[in-house]
Design a protein around this motif. Structure first.
Motif, PDB file in Angstrom:
ATOM      1  N   LEU A 199      41.180   5.169  16.756  1.00  0.00           N
ATOM      2  CA  LEU A 199      42.014   4.505  15.765  1.00  0.00           C
ATOM      3  C   LEU A 199      43.096   5.416  15.193  1.00  0.00           C
ATOM      4  CD1 LEU A 199      39.383   2.366  13.833  1.00  0.00           C
ATOM      5  CD2 LEU A 199      40.909   1.674  15.684  1.00  0.00           C
ATOM      6  N   GLY A 200      43.225   6.606  15.734  1.00  0.00           N
ATOM      7  CA  GLY A 200      44.263   7.516  15.270  1.00  0.00           C
ATOM      8  C   GLY A 200      44.041   8.893  15.844  1.00  0.00           C
ATOM      9  N   THR A 201      44.893   9.835  15.400  1.00  0.00           N
ATOM     10  CA  THR A 201      44.793  11.210  15.856  1.00  0.00           C
ATOM     11  C   THR A 201      44.667  12.146  14.663  1.00  0.00           C
ATOM     12  OG1 THR A 201      47.182  11.577  15.824  1.00  0.00           O
ATOM     13  CG2 THR A 201      46.232  10.706  17.880  1.00  0.00           C
ATOM     14  N   ILE A 202      44.142  13.318  14.921  1.00  0.00           N
ATOM     15  CA  ILE A 202      44.040  14.336  13.870  1.00  0.00           C
ATOM     16  C   ILE A 202      45.435  14.690  13.372  1.00  0.00           C
ATOM     17  CG2 ILE A 202      43.450  16.767  13.449  1.00  0.00           C
ATOM     18  CD1 ILE A 202      41.041  14.948  13.383  1.00  0.00           C
ATOM     19  N   GLU A 203      46.374  14.793  14.295  1.00  0.00           N
ATOM     20  CA  GLU A 203      47.755  15.101  13.934  1.00  0.00           C
ATOM     21  C   GLU A 203      48.312  14.067  12.952  1.00  0.00           C
ATOM     22  OE1 GLU A 203      51.360  14.591  16.741  1.00  0.00           O
ATOM     23  OE2 GLU A 203      50.626  16.650  17.042  1.00  0.00           O
ATOM     24  N   GLU A 204      48.076  12.789  13.234  1.00  0.00           N
ATOM     25  CA  GLU A 204      48.532  11.699  12.371  1.00  0.00           C
ATOM     26  C   GLU A 204      47.851  11.770  11.001  1.00  0.00           C
ATOM     27  OE1 GLU A 204      48.704   6.808  12.523  1.00  0.00           O
ATOM     28  OE2 GLU A 204      47.529   7.893  14.007  1.00  0.00           O
ATOM     29  N   LEU A 205      46.553  12.051  10.989  1.00  0.00           N
ATOM     30  CA  LEU A 205      45.814  12.147   9.728  1.00  0.00           C
ATOM     31  C   LEU A 205      46.325  13.309   8.884  1.00  0.00           C
ATOM     32  CD1 LEU A 205      43.495  11.100   7.946  1.00  0.00           C
ATOM     33  CD2 LEU A 205      41.992  12.679   9.165  1.00  0.00           C
ATOM     34  N   ASP A 206      46.553  14.456   9.525  1.00  0.00           N
ATOM     35  CA  ASP A 206      47.050  15.614   8.788  1.00  0.00           C
ATOM     36  C   ASP A 206      48.451  15.368   8.234  1.00  0.00           C
ATOM     37  OD1 ASP A 206      44.680  16.919   9.269  1.00  0.00           O
ATOM     38  OD2 ASP A 206      45.450  18.090  10.959  1.00  0.00           O
ATOM     39  N   ARG A 208      44.669  -3.691  12.531  1.00  0.00           N
ATOM     40  CA  ARG A 208      44.918  -4.483  13.734  1.00  0.00           C
ATOM     41  C   ARG A 208      43.931  -4.240  14.853  1.00  0.00           C
ATOM     42  NH1 ARG A 208      51.144  -3.160  14.505  1.00  0.00           N
ATOM     43  NH2 ARG A 208      50.443  -1.327  13.431  1.00  0.00           N
ATOM     44  N   ASN A 209      43.564  -2.997  15.078  1.00  0.00           N
ATOM     45  CA  ASN A 209      42.836  -2.652  16.297  1.00  0.00           C
ATOM     46  C   ASN A 209      41.325  -2.803  16.189  1.00  0.00           C
ATOM     47  OD1 ASN A 209      45.236  -1.869  17.732  1.00  0.00           O
ATOM     48  ND2 ASN A 209      45.301  -0.125  16.361  1.00  0.00           N
ATOM     49  N   ALA A 210      40.771  -2.587  15.030  1.00  0.00           N
ATOM     50  CA  ALA A 210      39.320  -2.649  14.845  1.00  0.00           C
ATOM     51  C   ALA A 210      38.907  -4.051  14.385  1.00  0.00           C
ATOM     52  CB  ALA A 210      38.886  -1.608  13.815  1.00  0.00           C
ATOM     53  N   PRO A 211      37.626  -4.394  14.562  1.00  0.00           N
ATOM     54  CA  PRO A 211      37.151  -5.709  14.116  1.00  0.00           C
ATOM     55  C   PRO A 211      37.229  -5.892  12.595  1.00  0.00           C
ATOM     56  CG  PRO A 211      35.531  -4.661  15.570  1.00  0.00           C
ATOM     57  CD  PRO A 211      36.597  -3.659  15.306  1.00  0.00           C
ATOM     58  N   LYS A 212      37.217  -4.798  11.844  1.00  0.00           N
ATOM     59  CA  LYS A 212      37.349  -4.835  10.389  1.00  0.00           C
ATOM     60  C   LYS A 212      38.425  -3.828   9.990  1.00  0.00           C
ATOM     61  CE  LYS A 212      32.432  -5.772   9.689  1.00  0.00           C
ATOM     62  NZ  LYS A 212      31.180  -5.264   9.135  1.00  0.00           N
ATOM     63  N   PRO A 213      39.066  -4.008   8.829  1.00  0.00           N
ATOM     64  CA  PRO A 213      40.058  -3.028   8.398  1.00  0.00           C
ATOM     65  C   PRO A 213      39.399  -1.672   8.131  1.00  0.00           C
ATOM     66  CG  PRO A 213      39.909  -4.853   6.833  1.00  0.00           C
ATOM     67  CD  PRO A 213      38.919  -5.101   7.906  1.00  0.00           C
ATOM     68  N   VAL A 214      40.003  -0.605   8.640  1.00  0.00           N
ATOM     69  CA  VAL A 214      39.423   0.731   8.538  1.00  0.00           C
ATOM     70  C   VAL A 214      40.408   1.685   7.871  1.00  0.00           C
ATOM     71  CG1 VAL A 214      38.517   2.702   9.845  1.00  0.00           C
ATOM     72  CG2 VAL A 214      38.054   0.376  10.629  1.00  0.00           C
ATOM     73  N   MET A 215      39.887   2.513   6.970  1.00  0.00           N
ATOM     74  CA  MET A 215      40.648   3.602   6.374  1.00  0.00           C
ATOM     75  C   MET A 215      39.943   4.904   6.749  1.00  0.00           C
ATOM     76  SD  MET A 215      41.355   4.537   2.369  1.00  0.00           S
ATOM     77  CE  MET A 215      42.477   3.189   2.072  1.00  0.00           C
ATOM     78  N   ILE A 216      40.711   5.852   7.275  1.00  0.00           N
ATOM     79  CA  ILE A 216      40.167   7.153   7.648  1.00  0.00           C
ATOM     80  C   ILE A 216      40.858   8.212   6.798  1.00  0.00           C
ATOM     81  CG2 ILE A 216      39.773   8.795   9.528  1.00  0.00           C
ATOM     82  CD1 ILE A 216      40.294   6.397  11.467  1.00  0.00           C
ATOM     83  N   PHE A 217      40.071   9.118   6.216  1.00  0.00           N
ATOM     84  CA  PHE A 217      40.618  10.201   5.403  1.00  0.00           C
ATOM     85  C   PHE A 217      39.638  11.359   5.406  1.00  0.00           C
ATOM     86  CE2 PHE A 217      38.282   7.326   2.667  1.00  0.00           C
ATOM     87  CZ  PHE A 217      37.497   8.159   1.889  1.00  0.00           C
TER      88      PHE A 217
END
Length: 152
Positions: A55-62, A71-80
């Motif tokens: 659902l993303g990359t470490i680079e994007e998170l940083d 959009r991509n997961a069955p439920k809305p996801v927040m990663i931090f």
């Protein structure tokens, strides 16, 4: 045209011009994604055999501090990253009160719903009502540069 008829048409026209604004204001999300919380672009996020999906990359998170995927997961996801432990956290970003997208406040170490004031601890537990149910926590791991989340 009589003055009364003209004023009636002006009034109807004025009311009609505010109708789209009223509809936009009543949408559940209300466009409440902050500058740091933007949806991830489409990527190969198919669910693997082990149940994880990218659902993303470490680079994007940083870069952004938070990744929100609706959009991509069955439920809305927040990663931090947890500010205390620097560990990855993946959580259902939909407030359990009325479905608005919660926002990360890293300084206050909480997730806040901008719609009705509910607040959650970083582990998803309700800290401040009106929400009464905790947010779901998902298993998350890093594999190379990818952030993998098991939502289902």
């Amino acid at each position: 045209m009589e003055r009364r008829t003209f004023l009636n048409w002006v009034g109807v026209g004025t009311l009609a011009s505010f109708f789209p604004v009223a509809i936009a204001a009543c949408q559940s999300d209300g466009g409440n994604a902050s500058r740091a919380e933007t949806e991830t672009p489409e990527m190969d996020s198919s669910i693997r055999e082990d149940g994880f999906q990218a659902l993303g990359t470490i680079e994007e998170l940083d870069e952004k501090g938070v990744i929100v995927d609706k959009r991509n997961a069955p439920k809305p996801v927040m990663i931090f990253r947890d500010p205390d432990t620097n560990e990855l956290v993946a959580i259902n970003s939909m407030c359990t009160h009325q479905g608005c997208t919660v926002q990360l406040n890293a300084e206050a170490k909480e997730l806040a719903c901008p719609c009705h004031g509910s607040k959650f601890a970083l582990d998803g537990k309700v800290v401040n009502p009106p929400a009464t149910e905790n947010l779901d926590i998902f298993e998350v791991k890093q594999e190379d540069n990818l952030l993998l989340v098991k939502v289902g």
